[in-house]
Design a protein around this motif. Sequence first.
Motif, PDB file in Angstrom:
ATOM      1  N   LEU A 223      -0.766  46.634 -24.169  1.00 31.21           N
ATOM      2  CA  LEU A 223      -1.162  47.506 -25.278  1.00 31.21           C
ATOM      3  C   LEU A 223      -0.699  46.889 -26.587  1.00 31.21           C
ATOM      4  CD1 LEU A 223      -2.058  50.157 -26.679  1.00 31.21           C
ATOM      5  CD2 LEU A 223       0.127  51.163 -25.939  1.00 31.21           C
ATOM      6  N   ASN A 224      -1.653  46.517 -27.424  1.00 34.95           N
ATOM      7  CA  ASN A 224      -1.337  45.981 -28.744  1.00 34.95           C
ATOM      8  C   ASN A 224      -1.395  47.103 -29.766  1.00 34.95           C
ATOM      9  OD1 ASN A 224      -0.949  44.282 -30.980  1.00 34.95           O
ATOM     10  ND2 ASN A 224      -3.144  43.986 -31.211  1.00 34.95           N
ATOM     11  N   LEU A 225      -0.273  47.368 -30.412  1.00 34.32           N
ATOM     12  CA  LEU A 225      -0.173  48.439 -31.404  1.00 34.32           C
ATOM     13  C   LEU A 225      -0.130  47.833 -32.797  1.00 34.32           C
ATOM     14  CD1 LEU A 225       2.506  50.581 -29.527  1.00 34.32           C
ATOM     15  CD2 LEU A 225       0.095  51.169 -29.843  1.00 34.32           C
ATOM     16  N   GLY A 226      -1.262  47.302 -33.226  1.00 38.47           N
ATOM     17  CA  GLY A 226      -1.383  46.795 -34.579  1.00 38.47           C
ATOM     18  C   GLY A 226      -1.931  47.877 -35.488  1.00 38.47           C
ATOM     19  N   GLY A 227      -2.730  47.472 -36.484  1.00 37.84           N
ATOM     20  CA  GLY A 227      -3.410  48.490 -37.275  1.00 37.84           C
ATOM     21  C   GLY A 227      -4.331  49.294 -36.375  1.00 37.84           C
ATOM     22  N   ILE A 228      -5.053  48.565 -35.527  1.00 37.11           N
ATOM     23  CA  ILE A 228      -5.887  49.147 -34.481  1.00 37.11           C
ATOM     24  C   ILE A 228      -5.210  48.896 -33.145  1.00 37.11           C
ATOM     25  CG2 ILE A 228      -8.136  48.972 -33.325  1.00 37.11           C
ATOM     26  CD1 ILE A 228      -8.289  50.301 -36.076  1.00 37.11           C
ATOM     27  N   ALA A 229      -5.329  49.839 -32.224  1.00 40.88           N
ATOM     28  CA  ALA A 229      -4.771  49.670 -30.882  1.00 40.88           C
ATOM     29  C   ALA A 229      -5.830  49.100 -29.963  1.00 40.88           C
ATOM     30  CB  ALA A 229      -4.286  51.009 -30.339  1.00 40.88           C
ATOM     31  N   ASN A 230      -5.431  48.166 -29.122  1.00 40.42           N
ATOM     32  CA  ASN A 230      -6.329  47.724 -28.060  1.00 40.42           C
ATOM     33  C   ASN A 230      -5.567  47.541 -26.765  1.00 40.42           C
ATOM     34  OD1 ASN A 230      -5.521  44.756 -28.042  1.00 40.42           O
ATOM     35  ND2 ASN A 230      -6.308  44.933 -30.134  1.00 40.42           N
ATOM     36  N   ILE A 231      -6.279  47.750 -25.664  1.00 40.95           N
ATOM     37  CA  ILE A 231      -5.663  47.621 -24.351  1.00 40.95           C
ATOM     38  C   ILE A 231      -6.346  46.515 -23.553  1.00 40.95           C
ATOM     39  CG2 ILE A 231      -4.922  50.025 -24.262  1.00 40.95           C
ATOM     40  CD1 ILE A 231      -7.250  50.552 -22.268  1.00 40.95           C
ATOM     41  N   THR A 232      -5.561  45.873 -22.688  1.00 37.82           N
ATOM     42  CA  THR A 232      -6.061  44.921 -21.714  1.00 37.82           C
ATOM     43  C   THR A 232      -5.605  45.381 -20.342  1.00 37.82           C
ATOM     44  OG1 THR A 232      -5.785  43.110 -23.299  1.00 37.82           O
ATOM     45  CG2 THR A 232      -6.113  42.510 -20.996  1.00 37.82           C
ATOM     46  N   HIS A 233      -6.542  45.662 -19.454  1.00 33.20           N
ATOM     47  CA  HIS A 233      -6.195  46.059 -18.089  1.00 33.20           C
ATOM     48  C   HIS A 233      -6.184  44.825 -17.214  1.00 33.20           C
ATOM     49  CE1 HIS A 233      -7.352  48.208 -14.121  1.00 33.20           C
ATOM     50  NE2 HIS A 233      -6.046  48.212 -14.271  1.00 33.20           N
ATOM     51  N   LEU A 234      -5.036  44.539 -16.604  1.00 34.20           N
ATOM     52  CA  LEU A 234      -4.844  43.354 -15.772  1.00 34.20           C
ATOM     53  C   LEU A 234      -4.655  43.802 -14.327  1.00 34.20           C
ATOM     54  CD1 LEU A 234      -2.261  41.478 -18.059  1.00 34.20           C
ATOM     55  CD2 LEU A 234      -4.748  41.120 -17.962  1.00 34.20           C
ATOM     56  N   PRO A 235      -5.733  43.891 -13.540  1.00 37.62           N
ATOM     57  CA  PRO A 235      -5.590  44.299 -12.141  1.00 37.62           C
ATOM     58  C   PRO A 235      -4.812  43.266 -11.342  1.00 37.62           C
ATOM     59  CG  PRO A 235      -7.888  44.421 -12.867  1.00 37.62           C
ATOM     60  CD  PRO A 235      -7.134  43.652 -13.900  1.00 37.62           C
ATOM     61  N   ALA A 236      -4.016  43.738 -10.395  1.00 37.61           N
ATOM     62  CA  ALA A 236      -3.295  42.821  -9.517  1.00 37.61           C
ATOM     63  C   ALA A 236      -4.258  42.027  -8.644  1.00 37.61           C
ATOM     64  CB  ALA A 236      -2.312  43.603  -8.649  1.00 37.61           C
TER      65      ALA A 236
ATOM     66  N   PRO B 169      -6.974  39.692  -7.870  1.00 35.65           N
ATOM     67  CA  PRO B 169      -7.606  38.633  -8.679  1.00 35.65           C
ATOM     68  C   PRO B 169      -9.129  38.669  -8.648  1.00 35.65           C
ATOM     69  CG  PRO B 169      -6.712  37.706  -6.658  1.00 35.65           C
ATOM     70  CD  PRO B 169      -6.240  39.134  -6.723  1.00 35.65           C
ATOM     71  N   THR B 170      -9.700  39.413  -7.694  1.00 37.40           N
ATOM     72  CA  THR B 170     -11.168  39.505  -7.646  1.00 37.40           C
ATOM     73  C   THR B 170     -11.705  40.568  -8.600  1.00 37.40           C
ATOM     74  OG1 THR B 170     -11.221  41.163  -5.855  1.00 37.40           O
ATOM     75  CG2 THR B 170     -11.097  38.833  -5.216  1.00 37.40           C
ATOM     76  N   GLN B 171     -10.812  41.391  -9.156  1.00 34.16           N
ATOM     77  CA  GLN B 171     -11.237  42.436 -10.077  1.00 34.16           C
ATOM     78  C   GLN B 171     -11.230  41.911 -11.512  1.00 34.16           C
ATOM     79  OE1 GLN B 171     -12.357  45.574  -9.098  1.00 34.16           O
ATOM     80  NE2 GLN B 171     -12.266  44.482  -7.134  1.00 34.16           N
ATOM     81  N   PRO B 172     -12.240  42.285 -12.313  1.00 33.11           N
ATOM     82  CA  PRO B 172     -12.304  41.759 -13.678  1.00 33.11           C
ATOM     83  C   PRO B 172     -11.255  42.363 -14.603  1.00 33.11           C
ATOM     84  CG  PRO B 172     -14.024  43.382 -13.346  1.00 33.11           C
ATOM     85  CD  PRO B 172     -13.378  43.170 -12.001  1.00 33.11           C
ATOM     86  N   VAL B 173     -10.834  41.588 -15.559  1.00 34.08           N
ATOM     87  CA  VAL B 173     -10.009  42.091 -16.668  1.00 34.08           C
ATOM     88  C   VAL B 173     -10.920  42.851 -17.619  1.00 34.08           C
ATOM     89  CG1 VAL B 173      -8.609  41.414 -18.669  1.00 34.08           C
ATOM     90  CG2 VAL B 173      -8.346  40.221 -16.465  1.00 34.08           C
ATOM     91  N   ILE B 174     -10.486  44.015 -18.056  1.00 37.26           N
ATOM     92  CA  ILE B 174     -11.225  44.718 -19.100  1.00 37.26           C
ATOM     93  C   ILE B 174     -10.308  44.953 -20.283  1.00 37.26           C
ATOM     94  CG2 ILE B 174     -12.790  45.857 -17.466  1.00 37.26           C
ATOM     95  CD1 ILE B 174     -11.230  48.467 -18.060  1.00 37.26           C
ATOM     96  N   GLY B 175     -10.903  45.130 -21.452  1.00 34.02           N
ATOM     97  CA  GLY B 175     -10.115  45.382 -22.645  1.00 34.02           C
ATOM     98  C   GLY B 175     -11.008  45.865 -23.763  1.00 34.02           C
TER      99      GLY B 175
END
Length: 360
Positions: free
Chosen positions: A157-170, A172-178
Amino acid sequence: MSGTSIDGIDAALVDFSPARPTLIGHCYQPWPEDLRDKLKKLAHPGENEIERLGQADIAVAQHFADAVSELLRQTGVDTARIRAIGSHGQTIRHRPDAASPFTLQIGDPNQLAEQTGITVVADFRRRDMAAGGQGAPLAPAFHAAYLRRPDENRVVLNLGGIANITHLPADPTQPVIGFDTGPANTLMDAWILTSLGRAFDAGGSWAAQGEVVDELLQRLLKEDYFQRSPPKSTGPELFNLEWLRQQLVNSPEIAPEDIQATLCALSSQSIIRAIDQYAPDCDRVICCGGGVKNPLLMKQLQRGLELPVETTAAHGIDPDQLEAMAFAWLARQTLQGLPGNLADVTGASHPVILGGIYPA
């Protein structure tokens, strides 16, 4: 790196020769107040924009060059040892949903290369947008390379001016989303500046003096952006004082500190909802960015998520340094002819090599 808060420049010196990237040094330089004001005004349409943009483009590059020189002075590293500068630039307009989508980061890389004598990689976002993406967020590719683990589902979770999230599944066959969840600090910063003349709410102390106005909070959460599915990205072009004032038209009697408290709750609630919906299997939330210094915001996140919420410091990276390291990594990807975007994150039609190279 200089983000949507436009508070200052983070410069990171990173060694990629080990298997795991190593931070050699970091320095932070605040923007001069007059330039910061000019940059904020460029985020919105106004008179004589092209002239003001041209002047700011050069000024930003000069300050970036100063930050590079100071970092090398502090670390004692010779310019000849630096392969490249990865320059994010300063975003002054981000319109991924326009009829002709565009994004614009300034800080002339020609000037930066000339002044430092170092090759520059810059203009990272527009190639992703040309491939049909949002041009943001780009840091998730680095998050995945550096912080993904096979034994734990994580959210960065990046808490800059705008917040963004990156989901990192354990898995490895599942895609990263953000994606960008909405405001983190930008509305709180804007409100305290116009109310008290302060650039930010140090420690969340002013918001802590107020009470959350639930009726206003629910109204703010009805913003269409929060209802949209990713991929999506946003910025102060949407979440700004004018947007807030429109929401306050029917609430003229709310105390300023209560509005600040409500804005803090807006940030935390929009983040919590995004994680609950798009990363329901999350085991741990790892935070970076200036918002980690707001204990009220961090407490609300911890309480609402009921998960371990910690900063990147627990993983060997100062929360203020991760995003700058990400753009060093993106520059390295470009120089190696490798993609820097994650198409599942940005919505691009395919992975692409990002940015342009400006030789020393």
